[in-house]
Design a protein around this motif. Structure first.
Motif, PDB file in Angstrom:
ATOM      1  N   UNK A  47       0.821  -1.208   0.000  1.00  0.00           N
ATOM      2  CA  UNK A  47       0.000   0.000   0.000  1.00  0.00           C
ATOM      3  C   UNK A  47       0.857   1.262   0.000  1.00  0.00           C
ATOM      4  N   UNK A  48       2.028   1.195   0.637  1.00  0.00           N
ATOM      5  CA  UNK A  48       2.908   2.361   0.746  1.00  0.00           C
ATOM      6  C   UNK A  48       4.068   2.344  -0.236  1.00  0.00           C
ATOM      7  N   UNK A  49       4.134   1.336  -1.088  1.00  0.00           N
ATOM      8  CA  UNK A  49       5.238   1.228  -2.043  1.00  0.00           C
ATOM      9  C   UNK A  49       4.888   1.987  -3.317  1.00  0.00           C
ATOM     10  N   UNK A  52       4.879   0.283  -6.882  1.00  0.00           N
ATOM     11  CA  UNK A  52       3.896  -0.746  -7.243  1.00  0.00           C
ATOM     12  C   UNK A  52       2.595  -0.085  -7.680  1.00  0.00           C
ATOM     13  N   UNK A  53       2.143  -0.432  -8.881  1.00  0.00           N
ATOM     14  CA  UNK A  53       0.839   0.036  -9.357  1.00  0.00           C
ATOM     15  C   UNK A  53      -0.169  -1.102  -9.504  1.00  0.00           C
ATOM     16  N   UNK A  54       0.315  -2.343  -9.471  1.00  0.00           N
ATOM     17  CA  UNK A  54      -0.577  -3.505  -9.530  1.00  0.00           C
ATOM     18  C   UNK A  54       0.160  -4.710  -8.966  1.00  0.00           C
ATOM     19  N   UNK A  55      -0.604  -5.688  -8.497  1.00  0.00           N
ATOM     20  CA  UNK A  55      -0.043  -6.876  -7.855  1.00  0.00           C
ATOM     21  C   UNK A  55      -0.661  -8.126  -8.474  1.00  0.00           C
ATOM     22  N   UNK A 102      -4.496  -0.216  -1.423  1.00  0.00           N
ATOM     23  CA  UNK A 102      -5.015   0.670  -2.477  1.00  0.00           C
ATOM     24  C   UNK A 102      -4.592   0.249  -3.882  1.00  0.00           C
ATOM     25  N   UNK A 103      -3.715  -0.722  -4.012  1.00  0.00           N
ATOM     26  CA  UNK A 103      -3.268  -1.169  -5.323  1.00  0.00           C
ATOM     27  C   UNK A 103      -4.181  -2.291  -5.828  1.00  0.00           C
ATOM     28  N   UNK A 104      -4.509  -2.306  -7.117  1.00  0.00           N
ATOM     29  CA  UNK A 104      -5.331  -3.393  -7.652  1.00  0.00           C
ATOM     30  C   UNK A 104      -4.590  -4.726  -7.603  1.00  0.00           C
ATOM     31  N   UNK A 216     -11.510   1.126  -6.839  1.00  0.00           N
ATOM     32  CA  UNK A 216     -11.409  -0.009  -5.923  1.00  0.00           C
ATOM     33  C   UNK A 216     -11.913   0.375  -4.532  1.00  0.00           C
ATOM     34  N   UNK A 217     -11.496   1.527  -4.052  1.00  0.00           N
ATOM     35  CA  UNK A 217     -11.895   1.957  -2.711  1.00  0.00           C
ATOM     36  C   UNK A 217     -13.410   2.067  -2.603  1.00  0.00           C
TER      37      UNK A 217
END
Length: 267
Positions: A47-49, A52-55, A102-104, A216-217
Motif C-alpha cells: 500500500x505504501x510502495x 507498485x501500481x498492480x499486484x 489501495x493497489x489493484x 477499488x476503494x
C-alpha cells in the motif's frame, strides 16, 4: 521500498510496476502460522510502495494454496486458546489488509485454492482461474463454520443460493463453473494463465493510479458494509475449534476416512 526476506513468499517483477507474489511452501503451498502472518502483513507494505501500481498473487507448482497446514495449525488451534486468538486476529488482518490495500490485485489461480488459501484468490480485484484449477472451501468438512472470507464476498459474487450450497457441502468448483456463476472474473486455458495475468496487471498498472485506486476503494465499501457478517463467521469458525466435531474431523483426516459427526448435536 524494502521487503522482508520472506521464507514462503517469492517476489518478482514480471512487468513494469507490477509486483508478483508467489505462494511457495511445500507441494501444496499450505499456510503455516508465519506464512499466514506474512501474507496478511505484506499488503500494508505494498500500500505504501510507490513503485507498485498492480499486484499479481499466484502459487508455485501445481497448487495455488491448499489452505492452512492441517498438521501444523489445527492441533494447536484446538488445544491452545492463546494460539486460537492469534489465528483469529491474523485471519481478520488478512482480509482487512487485502480490502484496504489501495493497489489493484490480480489473482492467477493456477491450481487448487482451499479454505484460508482461497482468501487472496477470491478477494482479488480481478480473479483469473486456470481451466483445470478448483476452489473448495473445506471448513464444514473440518467441523467449523466457513469463516476465513466467504461470508463477506461469496454471496456478492455468485449469489446466496450458490454460496450456501458450495460452502455448506464443501463441493469443489472448477474453472468454467466458477466463471459461470460469477465467483471469478475469468477462466483461461492453463497455459495462458501467466500471460493473461501479466497482461491484466500491466493494463491496470498503466491506468490512472488515482482513478483505478479510488474505484477499488469505492467498490470495496460493499465489503466494508458487510464486515459484521465476516466478523460473525470468523468468530463462529474460531468457536468451532473448541468443539467435538473438529476433533472428529482431524481424526478422520489422519485415518483417511469420512468423519462421523454426531447427527444429534443441539448446537
Amino acid at each position: 521500498m524494502t521487503y522482508p526476506d520472506y521464507a514462503n513468499l517469492k517476489l518478482d517483477w514480471p512487468a513494469e510496476r507490477v509486483l508478483r507474489i508467489t505462494l511457495s511452501r511445500g507441494s501444496a503451498n499450505a499456510l503455516d502460522m508465519q506464512m499466514h502472518r506474512d501474507l496478511a502483513d505484506i499488503w500494508r507494505i505494498i500500500d505504501n510502495d510507490r513503485d507498485v501500481n498492480a499486484v499479481i498473487l499466484t502459487g508455485a507448482g501445481k497448487f495455488f494454496s491448499g489452505g492452512g497446514d492441517f498438521f501444523d495449525l489445527e492441533p494447536k488451534i484446538v488445544a491452545d486458546a492463546e494460539f486460537r486468538a492469534m489465528m483469529w486476529k491474523d485471519a481478520k488482518d488478512l482480509v482487512r489488509n487485502i480490502i484496504e490495500c489501495n493497489k489493484p490485485i490480480v489473482s492467477a489461480i493456477n491450481g487448487p485454492a482451499a479454505g484460508g488459501g482461497a482468501v487472496g484468490a477470491i478477494l482479488a480485484d480481478v480473479s483469473i482461474m486456470a481451466r483445470s484449477a478448483k476452489i473448495v472451501d473445506g471448513h464444514t468438512r473440518l467441523g467449523v463454520a466457513a469463516g476465513d472470507h466467504a461470508a463477506i464476498i461469496w454471496p456478492l459474487l455468485c449469489g446466496m443460493a450458490k454460496a450456501k450450497y458450495y460452502l455448506m457441502t464443501c463441493k469443489p468448483i472448477y474453472g468454467e463453473e466458477a466463471e459461470r456463476i460469477g465467483l471469478v472474473s475469468m477462466v483461461v486455458d492453463d497455459d495462458k494463465l501467466e500471460e493473461t495475468s501479466i497482461e491484466v496487471a500491466t493494463e491496470l498498472a498503466r491506468g490512472s493510479p488515482s482513478a483505478v485506486r479510488w474505484t477499488k476503494y469505492a467498490m470495496n465499501n460493499w465489503l466494508r458494509q458487510a464486515w459484521p457478517l465476516f466478523d460473525t463467521s470468523l468468530a463462529l469458525e474460531t468457536l468451532g475449534f473448541t468443539g467435538r466435531d473438529v476433533r472428529e474431523a482431524i481424526a478422520s483426516h489422519q485415518e483417511k476416512r469420512d468423519p462421523n459427526f454426531d447427527p444429534d448435536s443441539h448446537v
